[in-house]
Write an enzyme that holds these catalytic residues in place. Structure first.
Site, PDB file in Angstrom:
ATOM      1  N   ASP A 107      15.388  -5.341   6.362  1.00 46.20           N
ATOM      2  CA  ASP A 107      15.287  -5.643   4.942  1.00 46.20           C
ATOM      3  C   ASP A 107      16.590  -6.326   4.521  1.00 46.20           C
ATOM      4  OD1 ASP A 107      12.761  -4.632   4.501  1.00 46.20           O
ATOM      5  OD2 ASP A 107      13.474  -2.610   4.049  1.00 46.20           O
TER       6      ASP A 107
ATOM      7  N   ARG B 255       7.152   2.536   6.582  1.00 43.94           N
ATOM      8  CA  ARG B 255       7.885   1.803   5.535  1.00 43.94           C
ATOM      9  C   ARG B 255       7.276   2.060   4.156  1.00 43.94           C
ATOM     10  NH1 ARG B 255      10.578  -3.039   6.545  1.00 43.94           N
ATOM     11  NH2 ARG B 255       9.506  -4.104   4.854  1.00 43.94           N
TER      12      ARG B 255
ATOM     13  N   GLU C  22      -0.868 -16.454   2.120  1.00 44.88           N
ATOM     14  CA  GLU C  22      -0.142 -16.242   3.377  1.00 44.88           C
ATOM     15  C   GLU C  22      -1.113 -15.999   4.520  1.00 44.88           C
ATOM     16  OE1 GLU C  22       2.909 -13.272   3.161  1.00 44.88           O
ATOM     17  OE2 GLU C  22       3.810 -14.176   1.377  1.00 44.88           O
TER      18      GLU C  22
ATOM     19  N   TYR D 175      13.562  -6.084  12.460  1.00 49.03           N
ATOM     20  CA  TYR D 175      12.814  -6.213  11.203  1.00 49.03           C
ATOM     21  C   TYR D 175      13.686  -5.660  10.073  1.00 49.03           C
ATOM     22  CZ  TYR D 175       8.426  -5.577   8.378  1.00 49.03           C
ATOM     23  OH  TYR D 175       7.429  -5.614   7.444  1.00 49.03           O
TER      24      TYR D 175
ATOM     25  N   ARG E 139       5.769 -12.772  14.740  1.00 46.53           N
ATOM     26  CA  ARG E 139       4.655 -13.199  13.908  1.00 46.53           C
ATOM     27  C   ARG E 139       5.196 -14.289  13.004  1.00 46.53           C
ATOM     28  NH1 ARG E 139      -0.103 -12.700  15.444  1.00 46.53           N
ATOM     29  NH2 ARG E 139      -0.963 -12.529  13.330  1.00 46.53           N
TER      30      ARG E 139
ATOM     31  N   ARG F 170       2.779   8.904  -2.263  1.00 44.48           N
ATOM     32  CA  ARG F 170       3.258   9.759  -3.365  1.00 44.48           C
ATOM     33  C   ARG F 170       2.123  10.485  -4.043  1.00 44.48           C
ATOM     34  NH1 ARG F 170       5.770   4.890  -5.602  1.00 44.48           N
ATOM     35  NH2 ARG F 170       7.760   4.690  -4.512  1.00 44.48           N
TER      36      ARG F 170
ATOM     37  N   ARG G 126      -2.200 -12.097   1.881  1.00 49.32           N
ATOM     38  CA  ARG G 126      -1.900 -11.842   0.470  1.00 49.32           C
ATOM     39  C   ARG G 126      -1.710 -13.139  -0.292  1.00 49.32           C
ATOM     40  NH1 ARG G 126       3.946  -8.850   1.621  1.00 49.32           N
ATOM     41  NH2 ARG G 126       4.953 -10.644   2.558  1.00 49.32           N
TER      42      ARG G 126
HETATM   43  N1  UDP Z   1       0.392  -2.471   4.937  1.00 46.77           N
HETATM   44  C1  UDP Z   1      -0.944  -2.198   4.839  1.00 46.77           C
HETATM   45  N2  UDP Z   1      -1.612  -2.535   3.696  1.00 46.77           N
HETATM   46  C2  UDP Z   1      -0.994  -3.133   2.657  1.00 46.77           C
HETATM   47  C3  UDP Z   1       0.387  -3.394   2.747  1.00 46.77           C
HETATM   48  C4  UDP Z   1       1.059  -3.063   3.916  1.00 46.77           C
HETATM   49  O1  UDP Z   1      -1.537  -1.678   5.759  1.00 46.77           O
HETATM   50  O2  UDP Z   1      -1.663  -3.424   1.657  1.00 46.77           O
HETATM   51  C5  UDP Z   1       1.088  -2.120   6.211  1.00 46.77           C
HETATM   52  C6  UDP Z   1       1.079  -3.258   7.199  1.00 46.77           C
HETATM   53  O3  UDP Z   1       0.966  -2.703   8.486  1.00 46.77           O
HETATM   54  C7  UDP Z   1       2.458  -3.849   7.039  1.00 46.77           C
HETATM   55  C8  UDP Z   1       3.281  -2.606   6.761  1.00 46.77           C
HETATM   56  O4  UDP Z   1       2.430  -1.792   5.982  1.00 46.77           O
HETATM   57  O5  UDP Z   1       2.884  -4.514   8.174  1.00 46.77           O
HETATM   58  C9  UDP Z   1       4.583  -2.861   6.048  1.00 46.77           C
HETATM   59  O6  UDP Z   1       4.310  -3.534   4.854  1.00 46.77           O
HETATM   60  P1  UDP Z   1       5.438  -4.241   3.992  1.00 46.77           P
HETATM   61  O7  UDP Z   1       4.842  -4.570   2.693  1.00 46.77           O
HETATM   62  O8  UDP Z   1       6.653  -3.398   4.039  1.00 46.77           O
HETATM   63  O9  UDP Z   1       5.650  -5.565   4.827  1.00 46.77           O
HETATM   64  P2  UDP Z   1       6.475  -6.889   4.434  1.00 46.77           P
HETATM   65  O10 UDP Z   1       6.641  -6.891   2.950  1.00 46.77           O
HETATM   66  O11 UDP Z   1       7.764  -6.795   5.180  1.00 46.77           O
HETATM   67  O12 UDP Z   1       5.599  -7.973   4.897  1.00 46.77           O
END
Ligand code: UDP
Length: 366
Positions: free
Chosen positions: A349, A171, A299, A347, A248, A175, A279
């Site tokens: 979006d 996801r 969170e 899951y 989760r 870059r 976060r």
């Molecule tokens: N992820 C990570 N470090 C970060 C942010 C995301 O390893 O700082 C990984 C983590 O496994 C997460 C996945 O990337 O479940 C997808 O992150 P995303 O931000 O898309 O998750 P959401 O916003 O849906 O919670």
């Protein structure tokens, strides 16, 4: 029968379907067990700040049709998601891009960054990544995996990175440019005034009953309509008779602070294993807030248990197989359509859930 459709759940899937059905001249009743519409995109105004009560939602899509659809219900601002990762006090840019590589390794050019990633990928000897750990190391190398992915992901999913599917990490963009935009989407923003208003507008002119729990009075409620569109958890619908699908859950610890700026960004990820939360969201920055106070949410990720809010479906093999069994029961259910993140155990979006609701409308409403 009073209504053509009973829509169970006033989140995005339900609200989009209800809106389109009404537009086609159908009569619709929407119910939700919560006291408000919006499902998990619900925003609540605290100190003049729209707080994303069930987790931060940043709208982004590549699909012009979906972008035009949501813009009919809200004006979107120019918010661009650029989370910061905090690893034991060291700050890194996300998603993984030249700013991240420069901070991690001191590399300056894309060639240097690429060489560093290849070196670490080769040292790990991964040919075909079989799990999230291998996928992450192949994408960005071991250093970034260890500092920015491993701890965060294991906190988020409560599972070892070796036991998680590779697609979760795909996801995130990688870059070789200086671009901190988290999403590779053409269109992005936050609805001015909050998501709740946007969903209320979708539901305008439609009868909505709140604090109404479908599963407590299923037969009585089904009897009100020709067909039911159910967006709740598919396993709950069947009384968990085949077992519970795993989710989760997230616990939000909200705080109002008497200062205008706590962390200078909407999203700061704590990527070390020791910090107990994943976060901190500072909600005002989603809308460039100028309020004298600020609202933050820490969170904490946890395993879902009955009574908790289900957030993320755990898309591993075990749950995939159980869902497949529920899905075949769902397909046999007469006059009930299952949809959305919980109804399809997916899951999604936001743009994808809207697209899926519109696809259903195409099939169902002609
Ligand atoms: N992820 C990570 N470090 C970060 C942010 C995301 O390893 O700082 C990984 C983590 O496994 C997460 C996945 O990337 O479940 C997808 O992150 P995303 O931000 O898309 O998750 P959401 O916003 O849906 O919670």
């Amino acid at each position: 029968m009073k209504f053509d459709y009973l829509v169970v759940g006033a989140g995005l899937f339900g609200a989009v379907f209800a809106h389109e059905a009404k537009k086609c001249g159908k009569s619709v009743l929407v119910i939700d067990k919560r006291p408000n519409v919006g499902g998990n995109v619900y925003t609540e105004c605290v100190e003049g700040i729209n707080v994303h009560k069930y987790g931060a939602h940043i709208f982004h899509t590549n699909d012009k049709r979906i972008w035009e659809f949501v813009n009919a219900f809200a004006v979107f601002n120019r918010y661009t998601n650029s989370p910061v990762a905090n690893y034991c006090g060291e700050l890194y840019s996300l998603p993984f891009n030249m700013y991240t590589f420069n901070k991690m390794w001191g590399v300056v050019t894309p060639e240097e960054a690429e060489a560093k990633i290849s070196e670490q990928r080769e040292a790990a000897g991964i040919k075909e990544p079989k799990n999230l750990e291998e996928q992450a190391i192949s994408l960005v190398g071991r250093d970034i995996y260890e500092k920015l992915i491993k701890g965060y992901t294991e906190k988020q999913w409560g599972r070892d990175c070796k036991d998680l599917p590779a697609f979760i990490i795909k996801r995130l963009p990688v870059r070789l440019t200086f671009d901190n935009n988290y999403f590779n989407a053409l269109y992005q923003g936050i609805p001015v005034g909050g998501y709740t208003k946007m969903v209320e507008k979708m539901l305008s002119g439609i009868e909505v009953r709140l604090n109404c729990d479908y599963l407590e009075n299923k037969h009585g409620l089904d009897a009100l309509a020709e067909k039911t569109v159910y967006t709740g958890p598919v396993d709950a619908y069947f009384g968990y008779k085949l077992g519970t699908l795993e989710y989760r859950s997230v616990r939000f610890e909200n705080e109002v602070l008497d200062k205008p700026n706590f962390q200078g960004n909407a999203v700061v990820n704590y990527t070390d294993r020791e910090t107990p939360f994943t976060r901190i969201i500072e909600h005002k920055w989603f809308e460039f807030g100028t309020q004298p106070k600020t609202v933050i949410s820490r969170e904490y990720s946890s395993e879902w248990k009955p009574g908790d809010e289900p957030y993320y479906p755990v898309n591993d093999d075990k749950n995939g197989q159980l869902y497949a069994q529920y899905k075949s029961l769902a397909q046999k259910e007469k006059n009930v359509i299952f949809g959305g993140r919980l109804g399809e155990y997916k899951y999604y979006d936001m743009d994808a859930v809207i697209a899926s609701a519109l696809d259903l409308c195409g099939k169902e409403l002609g």
